[in-house]
Write an enzyme that holds these catalytic residues in place. Sequence first.
Site, mmCIF file in Angstrom:
data_model
loop_
_atom_site.group_PDB
_atom_site.id
_atom_site.type_symbol
_atom_site.label_atom_id
_atom_site.label_comp_id
_atom_site.label_asym_id
_atom_site.label_seq_id
_atom_site.Cartn_x
_atom_site.Cartn_y
_atom_site.Cartn_z
ATOM 1 N N ALA A 7 0.525 -1.165 -0.010
ATOM 2 C CA ALA A 7 -0.111 0.222 -0.003
ATOM 3 C C ALA A 7 1.021 1.740 -0.480
ATOM 4 O O ALA A 7 2.075 1.259 0.623
ATOM 5 C CB ALA A 7 -0.880 -0.050 1.495
ATOM 6 N N LYS A 8 0.537 2.615 -0.737
ATOM 7 C CA LYS A 8 1.286 3.311 -0.934
ATOM 8 C C LYS A 8 0.817 4.251 -0.182
ATOM 9 O O LYS A 8 -0.157 4.734 -0.076
ATOM 10 C CB LYS A 8 0.845 3.938 -2.282
ATOM 11 C CG LYS A 8 2.565 5.354 -2.310
ATOM 12 C CD LYS A 8 2.485 5.144 -4.165
ATOM 13 C CE LYS A 8 3.036 6.801 -3.989
ATOM 14 N NZ LYS A 8 4.947 6.273 -4.177
ATOM 15 N N SER A 9 0.841 4.305 1.415
ATOM 16 C CA SER A 9 0.305 4.555 2.080
ATOM 17 C C SER A 9 1.574 5.329 2.836
ATOM 18 O O SER A 9 2.681 5.810 3.238
ATOM 19 C CB SER A 9 -0.280 4.064 3.629
ATOM 20 O OG SER A 9 1.151 3.842 4.634
#
Length: 358
Positions: free
Chosen positions: A173-175
């Site tokens: 996830a590109k959090s």
Amino acid sequence: MFPKDGKIKDVTTPRIASEVWHNGEFIPWDSARVHVMSHVLHYGSSVFEGIRCYKTRRGPAIFRLTEHMQRLLNSAKIYRMNHEWTRDQLYAASVELVRRSGLEQCYLRPIIFRSLDEANPAFGVNPFPNPLACYIGAWDWGKYLGDEALEQGVDVQVSTWNRLTPNSMPAMAKSGANYMNSQLIKMEALLNGFAEGIALDDRGFVSEGSGENIFLVHEGRVITPPLSSSILPGITRDSVVEICRELGIPVEEKSIQRAALYVSDELFFTGTAAEVTPIRSVDRITVGTGRRGEITARIQKLFFEITSGEREAPGPWLTYVNEQQPAEASKNGHSPTARVTEQPSEEPAVSYQTVAAE
Ligand SMILES: Cc1ncc(COP(=O)(O)O)c(C=O)c1O
């Protein structure tokens, strides 16, 4: 402990788009503000994307927009962000933002985050009471790892910080929160005089840079760590795998030991910001000849030919902003000028890899 003048040179930002897309409407840059008590500021609750729009003879062209928007939606799903923004709508909004900005080339930053309901504020870790917001901004950006990096290569170190473990913070996830780990890696590298740091995974295998995937070249083969080494499923990484196939260069996903970095023939980073950047040394050990290697140069050349529109991509990778037909880009139809074509629903399935292979 800190740089003496309080600052280390950063990427230049020649121009910023004067408008920002927000929840279906275009608003002035100055109005794109959040409350200081927003959930995202305290608990890192955001997911975002970084997308490049290239200058081409046919006008600005956004690179792999569908794949980026799909990854944004995947990141939001992982963090249980229930929202109604669709891939098509975010696609159309990005196209329209570039068109309105007048920028010939730019970097696009869509972000979804948990904000604050000022009428019913909630301040705890529990994110569910907090409303979601979605914005897209754009700016023209200089070379991410320095002007000479693409040709000369960069000097990097292996970080003392490990990348996230798959069951703590999912790297796929590109959090926003993941980038606290990236910042530790980046700051350490900069303060030690390197351009970037490479993190190992929790088992000691090579993972990725603070904002890039990594590739190694050994005896004519190109090798990159698998998703199970806690990497972001990079869209440039996927593009480079496709480019290797076009060039007939064997490419594999395999766990890589730290020591293999030192004895590799060539190393390079890939990323939306870093594009294809050669690495010329790791921990002050020269990689190969200490310059951009032959295979890296071939891959880089093809990559830039594709992104500049001079050569046909292996798939529908470029969205030519000025060639999109008018359609509705706003959420609720308020903005009569916010009109571009949404991608037809028969758009080919998003192909880049999102599940672990090893
Ligand atoms: C941690 C990290 N890994 C890899 C990448 C490369 O991904 P992409 O090629 O999709 O930009 C990025 C950049 O977004 C990143 O931040």
